[in-house]
Structure formats: structure tokens, C-alpha cells
Scaffold this active site. Structure first.
Site, PDB file in Angstrom:
ATOM      1  N   SER A  21      34.307   5.076   9.729  1.00 38.03           N
ATOM      2  CA  SER A  21      34.358   4.853   8.497  1.00 38.03           C
ATOM      3  C   SER A  21      35.620   5.264   7.646  1.00 38.03           C
ATOM      4  O   SER A  21      35.986   6.474   7.731  1.00 38.03           O
ATOM      5  CB  SER A  21      33.294   5.006   7.628  1.00 38.03           C
ATOM      6  OG  SER A  21      33.312   4.595   6.342  1.00 38.03           O
ATOM      7  N   CYS A 129      29.995  13.104   2.546  1.00 35.36           N
ATOM      8  CA  CYS A 129      31.408  13.178   1.899  1.00 35.36           C
ATOM      9  C   CYS A 129      31.660  14.361   1.197  1.00 35.36           C
ATOM     10  O   CYS A 129      31.124  14.477   0.136  1.00 35.36           O
ATOM     11  CB  CYS A 129      32.001  12.175   1.312  1.00 35.36           C
ATOM     12  SG  CYS A 129      33.532  11.909   0.943  1.00 35.36           S
TER      13      CYS A 129
HETATM   14  C1  FMN Z   1      41.080   8.870   5.496  1.00 33.75           C
HETATM   15  C2  FMN Z   1      39.765   9.025   5.786  1.00 33.75           C
HETATM   16  C3  FMN Z   1      38.817   8.310   4.993  1.00 33.75           C
HETATM   17  C4  FMN Z   1      37.636   8.443   5.379  1.00 33.75           C
HETATM   18  N1  FMN Z   1      36.441   7.567   4.587  1.00 33.75           N
HETATM   19  C5  FMN Z   1      35.294   7.710   5.047  1.00 33.75           C
HETATM   20  C6  FMN Z   1      34.252   7.021   4.260  1.00 33.75           C
HETATM   21  O1  FMN Z   1      34.547   6.139   3.556  1.00 33.75           O
HETATM   22  N2  FMN Z   1      32.927   6.968   4.636  1.00 33.75           N
HETATM   23  C7  FMN Z   1      32.536   8.020   5.650  1.00 33.75           C
HETATM   24  O2  FMN Z   1      31.207   7.926   5.997  1.00 33.75           O
HETATM   25  N3  FMN Z   1      33.270   8.643   6.540  1.00 33.75           N
HETATM   26  C8  FMN Z   1      34.717   8.802   6.112  1.00 33.75           C
HETATM   27  N4  FMN Z   1      35.637   9.381   6.949  1.00 33.75           N
HETATM   28  C9  FMN Z   1      35.161  10.268   7.730  1.00 33.75           C
HETATM   29  C10 FMN Z   1      35.461   9.633   9.189  1.00 33.75           C
HETATM   30  O3  FMN Z   1      34.581   8.513   9.174  1.00 33.75           O
HETATM   31  C11 FMN Z   1      34.908  10.682  10.447  1.00 33.75           C
HETATM   32  O4  FMN Z   1      33.693  11.047  10.316  1.00 33.75           O
HETATM   33  C12 FMN Z   1      35.809  11.808  10.258  1.00 33.75           C
HETATM   34  O5  FMN Z   1      37.267  11.492  10.166  1.00 33.75           O
HETATM   35  C13 FMN Z   1      35.840  12.205  11.836  1.00 33.75           C
HETATM   36  O6  FMN Z   1      36.251  11.476  12.822  1.00 33.75           O
HETATM   37  P1  FMN Z   1      37.948  11.744  13.202  1.00 33.75           P
HETATM   38  O7  FMN Z   1      38.139  13.070  13.664  1.00 33.75           O
HETATM   39  O8  FMN Z   1      38.023  10.710  14.397  1.00 33.75           O
HETATM   40  O9  FMN Z   1      38.738  11.020  12.056  1.00 33.75           O
HETATM   41  C14 FMN Z   1      37.028   9.294   6.700  1.00 33.75           C
HETATM   42  C15 FMN Z   1      37.946  10.044   7.305  1.00 33.75           C
HETATM   43  C16 FMN Z   1      39.285  10.057   6.754  1.00 33.75           C
HETATM   44  C17 FMN Z   1      40.366  10.912   7.640  1.00 33.75           C
END
Ligand code: FMN
Length: 301
Positions: A21, A129
Site C-alpha cells: 500500500s 502508520c
Molecule cells: C511512500 C510510502 C507510502 C506508504 N503508504 C502506506 C499507506 O497508505 N498505507 C499502508 O498501510 N502502508 C503504507 N506504506 C507502507 C508500505 O505499504 C510497506 O508496509 C512498507 O513500506 C514496507 O515495505 P517496503 O520496504 O517494501 O516498502 C507506505 C510506504 C511508503 C514508502
């Protein structure tokens, strides 16, 4: 023949690869790079009952092995989302997971009720969050609150409910047990880890919000450890994420106990990551003669 299908709370995904997300919009921009029908599911950016403006800028910063973000869940609200994003995703042969955010239990429930009659397969409830003052993580760091919000959402939800857990806790298994007790159908983890960066030239914080959520390859070992712990603590299916950039990364999560995985930050530096992970898992299965991907789930004990 290899079988890549997995099942999350009664919903069959053609393969275990999903988007994380907030890193993929609702797929619109990425559909130029990726055939969305190749993915197990698309997980949308968090949506609230009303539009949220998000936090002041700057709200992203690069760090070693990843990034910090403090977007603050900017979103257009459920009305625009339902009219614009859901019909777009229905053009593809993939499952639709809507990520829900809110400032109060009522906010979350309002969005979930609005989605009841929409063609949505699963709901992911973001109680983790780190970048919003009210709601969000306030529910995700206290087991009693996490259980209560899970119960409230489950009462009004028509689709299965995934509770998204925060890594910013002492014991993540306590939170997983709390949402399981509240009736969750699945859990996803991890959301971002709270971090900070200082701009030494301006002698101030790199982010206007001072702190932000750390994501990307740097967080992967923490995420794999937490998925393993949760897999050994609850019976719920797990969607694992945190730093996945290759099929090898995704396979670590499956072996640690995740039924599916989400690709987040890696989409920003390689927009084709999701399909590359799908292909890489297929190659691994052929190489090691794994007939069903389910054989890999939690195979490392
Ligand atoms: C720019 C950005 C926006 C995000 N927005 C959301 C969100 O709206 N809702 C949510 O549950 N997680 C959000 N996340 C968290 C990601 O879904 C994920 O849990 C987290 O980034 C770890 O995974 P990754 O290391 O592959 O990015 C966001 C992450 C990033 C980097």
C-alpha cells in the site's frame, strides 16, 4: 507443471505477489510497466472516509538502503476512490485489496461499510502508520485497542479483513494475538519503522514532520524476523513485506511463514519489480522441483 496459487482467507490469488500500500497508487501509473493481470493482487493506497491533505513537505528522504517517508496518508477520500480506482482495477485479472485508514473507529467503519457492495476482494486495515497523530498507529501499539478496532471492523465488513501490523512495538506477537482474538482473517506486516534524518547543511530535520517511516532493503531482516515470530504465534495467514526487491527476498518471507508477499519501496527504483518477483519465484520452483508454492510457506522452522 508448477502451481503458484495461494489462498488468503478464502480468496484465491494466482500467485503470492502483491503490491504494498502507498507505493503503487491503484496501479494506474505502473500499468505502463507491468501487466497488472500477472500479479496476485493489487493493494491500493490507504483510503479514508473523507479526503486527507497529508503532511507538509519535504516528506520523503533517501537514506542508506531505503527511504524515509512522512506522507501522512494523503488520499482523495472514499467517494473519488470508489468512482475512479475500483473501476480501473476491474479491467485486470487480479484481486483487489483496499487499504483503509482512519482517525477513529467510526472513520474506519464508515469506509468499510462503503466498500461492502464494491467488487473488492479483501480489506487491509492500516493501524500502523507512524506518520499521523491520531488513529493509525494509536490503534497499532496497544493490544486492547487493536483487538477492539478489529472487532468493530469485522462487525461491518463484508470482505475478509487483513490487519496491518506495526513493527514499532516491543513484541509483535502480542499484537498479532490481539487482532486474532478480535476476529481478523489475516495479518500483514511490516509497516515502516520510525526513523529520522538530519540535514547537516540546513541544520534541521530532513522531513518537515521530523520523523518518518523507514522502508526498503534496509528493513528486510527485521521484517523476516517478525514474520517468522508471528507465524509461530498465530494461525492466521500472513502477508509479508519490508524491503522485498527480488524473488530471493520474497522467498525468504515465504519460507519464514508468509502465505503472500508485498513489494513496496522497490517499485520506486525498479517499476518492474513485481513481475520480476513473480517470474523469479516460478524459476525457483522449477529449479528445485517445487510443485506447489504452498510447500514453501513456513518450511523453515
Ligand atoms: C511512500 C510510502 C507510502 C506508504 N503508504 C502506506 C499507506 O497508505 N498505507 C499502508 O498501510 N502502508 C503504507 N506504506 C507502507 C508500505 O505499504 C510497506 O508496509 C512498507 O513500506 C514496507 O515495505 P517496503 O520496504 O517494501 O516498502 C507506505 C510506504 C511508503 C514508502
Amino acid at each position: 507443471m508448477i502451481d503458484t496459487r495461494v489462498n488468503i482467507a478464502g480468496v484465491e490469488l494466482k500467485n503470492p505477489v502483491m503490491t504494498a500500500s502507498g507505493t503503487f497508487g491503484s496501479g494506474q501509473e505502473y500499468s505502463e510497466f507491468v501487466d497488472l493481470s500477472r500479479l496476485g493482487a493489487v493493494v491500493t493506497k490507504g483510503v479514508a472516509n473523507v479526503p486527507w491533505p497529508g503532511n507538509p513537505t519535504p516528506r520523503v528522504a533517501e537514506v542508506y538502503g531505503g527511504m524515509l517517508n512522512a506522507i501522512g496518508l494523503q488520499n482523495p477520500g472514499i467517494d473519488v476512490f470508489a468512482k475512479r480506482d475500483i473501476p480501473f482495477l476491474k479491467n485486470y485479472d487480479t484481486k483487489i485489496v483496499v487499504n483503509v485508514c482512519g482517525k477513529s473507529t467510526e472513520d474506519y467503519c464508515e469506509v468499510v461499510e462503503r466498500l461492502a457492495d464494491e467488487p473488492v476482494d479483501l480489506l487491509e486495515i492500516n493501524i500502523s502508520c507512524p506518520n499521523v497523530k491520531e488513529g493509525g498507529i494509536a490503534f497499532g501499539q496497544n493490544p486492547a485497542s487493536a483487538e477492539a478496532i478489529t472487532k468493530a471492523v469485522k462487525k461491518v465488513a463484508k470482505q475478509p479483513v487483513i490487519m496491518k501490523l506495526s513493527p514499532n512495538v516491543t513484541d509483535i506477537t502480542e499484537m498479532a494475538r490481539a487482532v486474532e482474538a478480535g476476529g481478523a482473517d489475516a495479518v500483514s506486516l511490516i509497516n515502516t519503522l520510525t526513523g529520522m534524518k538530519i540535514d547537516i547543511h540546513r541544520r534541521t530535520f530532513a522531513l518537515a514532520n521530523k520523523t518518518g517511516g523507514l522502508s526498503g532493503p534496509a528493513v528486510k531482516p527485521v521484517a523476516v524476523r517478525m514474520v517468522y515470530q508471528v507465524a509461530n504465534a498465530v494461525k492466521l495467514p500472513i502477508i509479508g513485506m519490508g524491503g522485498i526487491a527480488t524473488a530471493e527476498d520474497a522467498l525468504e518471507f515465504l519460507l519464514a511463514g508468509a502465505t503472500a508477499v508485498s513489494v513496496g519501496t522497490a517499485n520506486f527504483f525498479n517499476p518492474e519489480t513485481t513481475v520480476e518477483v513473480v517470474r523469479g519465484i516460478e524459476d525457483y520452483m522449477r529449479k528445485y522441483q517445487v510443485s506447489s508454492v504452498t510447500e514453501l510457506i513456513g518450511a523453515v522452522r
